[in-house]
Motif scaffolding. Structure first.
Motif, PDB file in Angstrom:
ATOM      1  N   ASP A 148      49.661  33.388  48.852  1.00 44.03           N
ATOM      2  CA  ASP A 148      49.430  33.334  47.699  1.00 44.03           C
ATOM      3  C   ASP A 148      50.798  33.800  46.485  1.00 44.03           C
ATOM      4  O   ASP A 148      50.393  34.636  46.017  1.00 44.03           O
ATOM      5  N   GLY A 278      40.410  34.846  54.098  1.00 43.13           N
ATOM      6  CA  GLY A 278      39.839  34.311  52.524  1.00 43.13           C
ATOM      7  C   GLY A 278      41.338  34.073  51.522  1.00 43.13           C
ATOM      8  O   GLY A 278      41.896  35.311  51.583  1.00 43.13           O
ATOM      9  N   GLN A 280      41.943  32.557  47.217  1.00 41.31           N
ATOM     10  CA  GLN A 280      41.828  31.980  46.321  1.00 41.31           C
ATOM     11  C   GLN A 280      42.303  30.793  45.606  1.00 41.31           C
ATOM     12  O   GLN A 280      43.873  30.701  45.483  1.00 41.31           O
ATOM     13  N   GLN A 285      36.812  29.761  46.958  1.00 41.90           N
ATOM     14  CA  GLN A 285      36.793  31.094  47.133  1.00 41.90           C
ATOM     15  C   GLN A 285      37.033  30.338  48.663  1.00 41.90           C
ATOM     16  O   GLN A 285      36.420  29.852  48.890  1.00 41.90           O
ATOM     17  N   LYS A 287      37.712  30.454  52.786  1.00 45.49           N
ATOM     18  CA  LYS A 287      37.586  31.063  53.316  1.00 45.49           C
ATOM     19  C   LYS A 287      37.714  30.071  55.467  1.00 45.49           C
ATOM     20  O   LYS A 287      37.301  29.583  55.599  1.00 45.49           O
ATOM     21  N   THR A 292      33.806  28.303  48.920  1.00 42.52           N
ATOM     22  CA  THR A 292      32.467  28.994  47.607  1.00 42.52           C
ATOM     23  C   THR A 292      33.247  28.557  46.186  1.00 42.52           C
ATOM     24  O   THR A 292      34.434  28.662  46.123  1.00 42.52           O
ATOM     25  N   ARG A 294      35.034  30.826  43.365  1.00 43.15           N
ATOM     26  CA  ARG A 294      35.096  32.436  43.670  1.00 43.15           C
ATOM     27  C   ARG A 294      34.233  33.001  42.543  1.00 43.15           C
ATOM     28  O   ARG A 294      33.478  32.739  41.645  1.00 43.15           O
ATOM     29  N   THR A 295      34.463  34.297  42.290  1.00 37.72           N
ATOM     30  CA  THR A 295      33.920  35.368  41.893  1.00 37.72           C
ATOM     31  C   THR A 295      34.166  34.951  39.809  1.00 37.72           C
ATOM     32  O   THR A 295      32.492  34.883  39.812  1.00 37.72           O
ATOM     33  N   SER A 339      32.522  21.707  50.202  1.00 40.75           N
ATOM     34  CA  SER A 339      32.280  22.943  50.247  1.00 40.75           C
ATOM     35  C   SER A 339      30.915  23.663  50.343  1.00 40.75           C
ATOM     36  O   SER A 339      30.457  22.709  50.687  1.00 40.75           O
TER      37      SER A 339
END
Length: 395
Positions: A148, A278, A280, A285, A287, A292, A294-295, A339
């Motif tokens: 990343d 996982g 981003q 996010q 995995k 999903t 991301r926070t 997703s």
């Protein structure tokens, strides 16, 4: 050492392509994007009053060597997403925005055909979902380790000479090159003082994404030449490999290429991870068993809803319109065929309805569920995140 060889066949006579039709098309694009006035305080609305005369004058200055002059950018600061820090933006004048769009239209076709197929940012017919889809394709092919990459202050730190070297390799029209150099060195106005810009692209200008792609296209082809699988969206880059050893080699190689470009990775944000752990990418996010929000994306979404549904405001048509815009935009982006966000959006519907009841009755009390039932909220025109998610997935 950066090795950029001039092309044998360059683009000549680009200035001749600046026509009234191109000027009008550029004006319409700038008008649609709106934006604040620059240092000359001329807004889009004010510019439009005498638009034909202004466009003719601008066209003449763009076509005449050394006639076009740029004013410095107006420095403004906006909140940085997911942080308490502020991010500086430079707002060009409307004239400069139109000029940038004119030059972008002329030079974009020259470079578009050179861009790598794994680059998705700010390119016609490409987008974030396609970029994530390409990542998932590589994961399915067995590339389970991820490098990343985060480039430290990318747009603010690209050396001007690197940009101009790459432009000169393909463009032989001195007038166009001069104008592009003026965009880069226009400077910024902050606290009444003009601060020179010695590096970086004009953030807030429409030419910056193209120049950013031009610079990082060099990295793309270097990675491809080494056989690495990667996906890039502007300066968001992930490299996918099969082993941890390969990941380390890929990271070291990327650092070397970026160093040649006068750039460096951010030590805090650049990392090697795996699909199991996982990572981003573009707000998701990712995995091995789920994709999903991301926070930070969740926090931004819920904060936007909270701002619209505070109890001090009235539950009226204007509030519902703003709420629906937030719901529609977020759900359409994050609810995709790949997703796993349906359960989250189902839960968030309950929370939104609770806030709407508290907004209407200026309190939070369970008996208000019967006073303002779900059906009544639906009849008011409030969108359901869950239903919008089903629609987005079907689309």
């Amino acid at each position: 050492m950066l090795d950029i060889k001039p092309k044998k066949i360059k683009a000549f006579s680009l200035t001749g392509r600046i026509t009234p039709e191109v000027m009008l098309k550029a004006w319409k694009a700038v008008k649609q994007n709106r934006g604040a006035a620059g240092v000359d305080r001329i807004s889009i609305k004010r510019y439009e009053i005498d638009v034909k005369k202004r466009l003719d004058s601008l066209m003449n200055s763009l076509k005449m060597r050394n006639a076009f002059q740029t004013l410095p950018l107006k420095r403004v600061y906006i909140p940085k997403a997911g942080s308490d820090k502020l991010r500086g933006l430079g707002i060009p004048t409307v004239d400069a925005r139109i000029a940038q769009e004119v030059i972008r239209q002329i030079i974009d076709p020259i470079f578009e055909k050179q861009f790598h197929d794994d680059s998705f940012g700010f390119r016609a017919g490409r987008g974030c979902h396609q970029a994530v889809g390409r990542v998932l394709q590589y994961i399915d092919d067995g590339y389970k380790m991820v490098v990343d990459i985060d480039i430290k202050g990318f747009f603010d730190n690209i050396p001007h000479e690197v940009i101009m070297t790459m432009l000169r390799a393909d463009i032989a029209d001195g007038n166009i090159l001069d104008i592009l150099e003026k965009f880069l060195s226009s400077g910024v106005m902050e606290d009444g003082k003009r601060i020179p810009t010695i590096k970086g692209t004009p953030q807030g200008g429409v030419i910056s994404p193209l120049l950013g792609n031009l610079v990082l296209n060099h990295l793309d082809w270097k990675l491809a030449g080494q056989g690495y699988k990667f996906v890039r969206y502007a300066d968001d880059i992930v490299i996918l490999v099969k082993t941890k050893h390969e990941a380390g080699n890929a990271l070291d190689f990327t650092k070397l290429v970026l160093r040649d470009l006068g750039l460096e990775t951010s030590p805090e944000k650049t990392k090697i991870t795996s699909i199991a752990e996982g990572f981003q990418f573009l707000g998701f996010q990712i995995k091995s068993r789920s994709i999903t929000m991301r926070t930070k994306s969740i926090e931004k979404f819920e904060k936007s809803i909270e701002d619209v549904t505070t109890r001090s405001k009235n539950l009226d048509a204007d509030a519902i319109t703003k709420l629906n815009q937030i719901i529609r935009g977020t759900v359409n982006y994050f609810c995709t065929t790949f997703s796993t966000t349906l359960s989250y959006f189902s839960r968030i519907d309950q929370w939104i309805r609770m806030r709407l009841r508290a907004m209407k009755y200026k309190r939070k009390w369970h008996t208000d569920n019967r006073r303002l039932k779900n059906k009544h909220i639906e009849n008011m025109g409030v969108l359901s995140c869950r239903e919008q998610c089903y629609i987005a997935k079907a689309r």
